[in-house]
Design a protein around this motif. Sequence first.
Motif, PDB file in Angstrom:
ATOM      1  N   LEU A 207       6.974 -20.547 -61.651  1.00  0.00           N
ATOM      2  CA  LEU A 207       7.500 -19.199 -61.594  1.00  0.00           C
ATOM      3  C   LEU A 207       6.370 -18.211 -61.350  1.00  0.00           C
ATOM      4  O   LEU A 207       5.319 -18.307 -61.988  1.00  0.00           O
ATOM      5  CB  LEU A 207       8.168 -18.833 -62.931  1.00  0.00           C
ATOM      6  N   LEU A 208       6.581 -17.277 -60.443  1.00  0.00           N
ATOM      7  CA  LEU A 208       5.691 -16.122 -60.316  1.00  0.00           C
ATOM      8  C   LEU A 208       6.249 -15.072 -61.256  1.00  0.00           C
ATOM      9  O   LEU A 208       7.448 -14.786 -61.214  1.00  0.00           O
ATOM     10  CB  LEU A 208       5.687 -15.602 -58.883  1.00  0.00           C
ATOM     11  N   TRP A 209       5.412 -14.507 -62.137  1.00  0.00           N
ATOM     12  CA  TRP A 209       5.865 -13.470 -63.053  1.00  0.00           C
ATOM     13  C   TRP A 209       5.076 -12.186 -62.823  1.00  0.00           C
ATOM     14  O   TRP A 209       3.899 -12.202 -62.467  1.00  0.00           O
ATOM     15  CB  TRP A 209       5.763 -13.912 -64.515  1.00  0.00           C
ATOM     16  N   LEU A 210       5.778 -11.086 -62.979  1.00  0.00           N
ATOM     17  CA  LEU A 210       5.192  -9.747 -62.880  1.00  0.00           C
ATOM     18  C   LEU A 210       5.740  -8.974 -64.059  1.00  0.00           C
ATOM     19  O   LEU A 210       6.962  -8.921 -64.255  1.00  0.00           O
ATOM     20  CB  LEU A 210       5.596  -9.085 -61.563  1.00  0.00           C
ATOM     21  N   ILE A 211       4.864  -8.407 -64.882  1.00  0.00           N
ATOM     22  CA  ILE A 211       5.315  -7.670 -66.059  1.00  0.00           C
ATOM     23  C   ILE A 211       4.710  -6.277 -66.050  1.00  0.00           C
ATOM     24  O   ILE A 211       3.545  -6.098 -65.704  1.00  0.00           O
ATOM     25  CB  ILE A 211       5.006  -8.443 -67.361  1.00  0.00           C
ATOM     26  N   LEU A 212       5.568  -5.313 -66.377  1.00  0.00           N
ATOM     27  CA  LEU A 212       5.175  -3.909 -66.357  1.00  0.00           C
ATOM     28  C   LEU A 212       5.470  -3.266 -67.709  1.00  0.00           C
ATOM     29  O   LEU A 212       6.623  -3.327 -68.143  1.00  0.00           O
ATOM     30  CB  LEU A 212       5.961  -3.165 -65.276  1.00  0.00           C
TER      31      LEU A 212
ATOM     32  N   LEU B 231      10.014 -14.795 -59.913  1.00  0.00           N
ATOM     33  CA  LEU B 231      10.336 -15.362 -58.612  1.00  0.00           C
ATOM     34  C   LEU B 231      10.025 -16.854 -58.671  1.00  0.00           C
ATOM     35  O   LEU B 231       8.879 -17.242 -58.940  1.00  0.00           O
ATOM     36  CB  LEU B 231       9.513 -14.703 -57.499  1.00  0.00           C
ATOM     37  N   VAL B 232      11.032 -17.680 -58.444  1.00  0.00           N
ATOM     38  CA  VAL B 232      10.837 -19.129 -58.481  1.00  0.00           C
ATOM     39  C   VAL B 232      10.121 -19.554 -57.208  1.00  0.00           C
ATOM     40  O   VAL B 232      10.571 -19.263 -56.101  1.00  0.00           O
ATOM     41  CB  VAL B 232      12.179 -19.875 -58.618  1.00  0.00           C
ATOM     42  N   GLN B 233       8.997 -20.242 -57.374  1.00  0.00           N
ATOM     43  CA  GLN B 233       8.219 -20.725 -56.240  1.00  0.00           C
ATOM     44  C   GLN B 233       8.468 -22.190 -55.938  1.00  0.00           C
ATOM     45  O   GLN B 233       8.416 -22.609 -54.788  1.00  0.00           O
ATOM     46  CB  GLN B 233       6.726 -20.514 -56.499  1.00  0.00           C
ATOM     47  N   GLU B 234       8.702 -22.984 -56.998  1.00  0.00           N
ATOM     48  CA  GLU B 234       8.806 -24.439 -56.830  1.00  0.00           C
ATOM     49  C   GLU B 234       9.681 -24.995 -57.937  1.00  0.00           C
ATOM     50  O   GLU B 234       9.648 -24.511 -59.064  1.00  0.00           O
ATOM     51  CB  GLU B 234       7.397 -25.040 -56.930  1.00  0.00           C
ATOM     52  N   GLY B 235      10.452 -26.021 -57.614  1.00  0.00           N
ATOM     53  CA  GLY B 235      11.209 -26.738 -58.621  1.00  0.00           C
ATOM     54  C   GLY B 235      12.626 -26.219 -58.812  1.00  0.00           C
ATOM     55  O   GLY B 235      13.094 -25.346 -58.087  1.00  0.00           O
ATOM     56  N   GLU B 236      13.277 -26.802 -59.807  1.00  0.00           N
ATOM     57  CA  GLU B 236      14.646 -26.445 -60.142  1.00  0.00           C
ATOM     58  C   GLU B 236      14.741 -26.206 -61.632  1.00  0.00           C
ATOM     59  O   GLU B 236      14.072 -26.864 -62.422  1.00  0.00           O
ATOM     60  CB  GLU B 236      15.603 -27.569 -59.756  1.00  0.00           C
ATOM     61  N   GLY B 237      15.596 -25.260 -61.985  1.00  0.00           N
ATOM     62  CA  GLY B 237      15.761 -24.978 -63.392  1.00  0.00           C
ATOM     63  C   GLY B 237      16.982 -24.144 -63.659  1.00  0.00           C
ATOM     64  O   GLY B 237      17.836 -23.949 -62.793  1.00  0.00           O
TER      65      GLY B 237
ATOM     66  N   MET C 121      18.280 -21.843 -60.985  1.00  0.00           N
ATOM     67  CA  MET C 121      17.016 -21.378 -60.418  1.00  0.00           C
ATOM     68  C   MET C 121      16.532 -22.408 -59.412  1.00  0.00           C
ATOM     69  O   MET C 121      16.538 -23.612 -59.692  1.00  0.00           O
ATOM     70  CB  MET C 121      15.968 -21.205 -61.526  1.00  0.00           C
ATOM     71  N   ARG C 122      16.113 -21.940 -58.237  1.00  0.00           N
ATOM     72  CA  ARG C 122      15.527 -22.788 -57.201  1.00  0.00           C
ATOM     73  C   ARG C 122      14.547 -21.909 -56.428  1.00  0.00           C
ATOM     74  O   ARG C 122      14.540 -20.684 -56.590  1.00  0.00           O
ATOM     75  CB  ARG C 122      16.612 -23.379 -56.313  1.00  0.00           C
ATOM     76  N   PRO C 123      13.713 -22.485 -55.581  1.00  0.00           N
ATOM     77  CA  PRO C 123      12.741 -21.662 -54.854  1.00  0.00           C
ATOM     78  C   PRO C 123      13.418 -20.479 -54.151  1.00  0.00           C
ATOM     79  O   PRO C 123      14.438 -20.636 -53.483  1.00  0.00           O
ATOM     80  CB  PRO C 123      12.126 -22.641 -53.852  1.00  0.00           C
ATOM     81  N   GLY C 124      12.865 -19.306 -54.376  1.00  0.00           N
ATOM     82  CA  GLY C 124      13.392 -18.081 -53.800  1.00  0.00           C
ATOM     83  C   GLY C 124      14.258 -17.281 -54.749  1.00  0.00           C
ATOM     84  O   GLY C 124      14.528 -16.102 -54.508  1.00  0.00           O
ATOM     85  N   THR C 125      14.727 -17.888 -55.855  1.00  0.00           N
ATOM     86  CA  THR C 125      15.512 -17.139 -56.832  1.00  0.00           C
ATOM     87  C   THR C 125      14.628 -16.060 -57.445  1.00  0.00           C
ATOM     88  O   THR C 125      13.503 -16.340 -57.868  1.00  0.00           O
ATOM     89  CB  THR C 125      16.057 -18.072 -57.941  1.00  0.00           C
ATOM     90  N   CYS C 126      15.144 -14.832 -57.492  1.00  0.00           N
ATOM     91  CA  CYS C 126      14.396 -13.701 -58.041  1.00  0.00           C
ATOM     92  C   CYS C 126      15.225 -13.054 -59.148  1.00  0.00           C
ATOM     93  O   CYS C 126      16.437 -12.860 -58.988  1.00  0.00           O
ATOM     94  CB  CYS C 126      14.100 -12.689 -56.928  1.00  0.00           C
TER      95      CYS C 126
END
Length: 163
Positions: free
Chosen positions: A113-118, A70-76, A87-92
């Motif tokens: 980026l917020l990352w969650l790995i399972l 989940l993008v929290q900040e920035g552009e990519g 990618m921009r804030p809110g992109t999941c």
Amino acid sequence: MPETAARLVIRQPGEAPGFWQPVPANGFVRCLLDPAVTGAENPFAMGTQTVDPGCHIREHLHDAHEEVILVQEGEGEARIDGAAHPMRPGTCLFLPRNLPHSFHNTGQGPLTLLWLILPGGLETFFARIGRPRAEGEPPPAPFPRPADVARIEAETVFGRLPA
């Protein structure tokens, strides 16, 4: 309530372990939650990664893990299996196993980026390739990845890219 080994975890800003990351990402990682901390029955790890402008997270895949970004900040730009996605804030993004992906900071400021790995394991990789970071300290000069990074990857959460 049923018995569980899982426990409540609340981490305030600055309380999670952090690690400066080597080139090409530069920036830093905060490892917010992991199986050792939560005791979760369905193990996962979660954190943030901040990538400096002009830098990137190299192409990789996870052969035994699923990942959410989940993008929290920035552009990519996310490059996934050969295709580019803004990618921009809110992109999941949900990345299933064995899907090659990389993330590129194309903006003027940090890309977070917020990352969650399972299941979990990414936190171990970041700790082993990075350098400990204290909240608010100035960044170190760029530094290379460890010489044994391939072994570290094999022991943590990365599979091999197709040849």
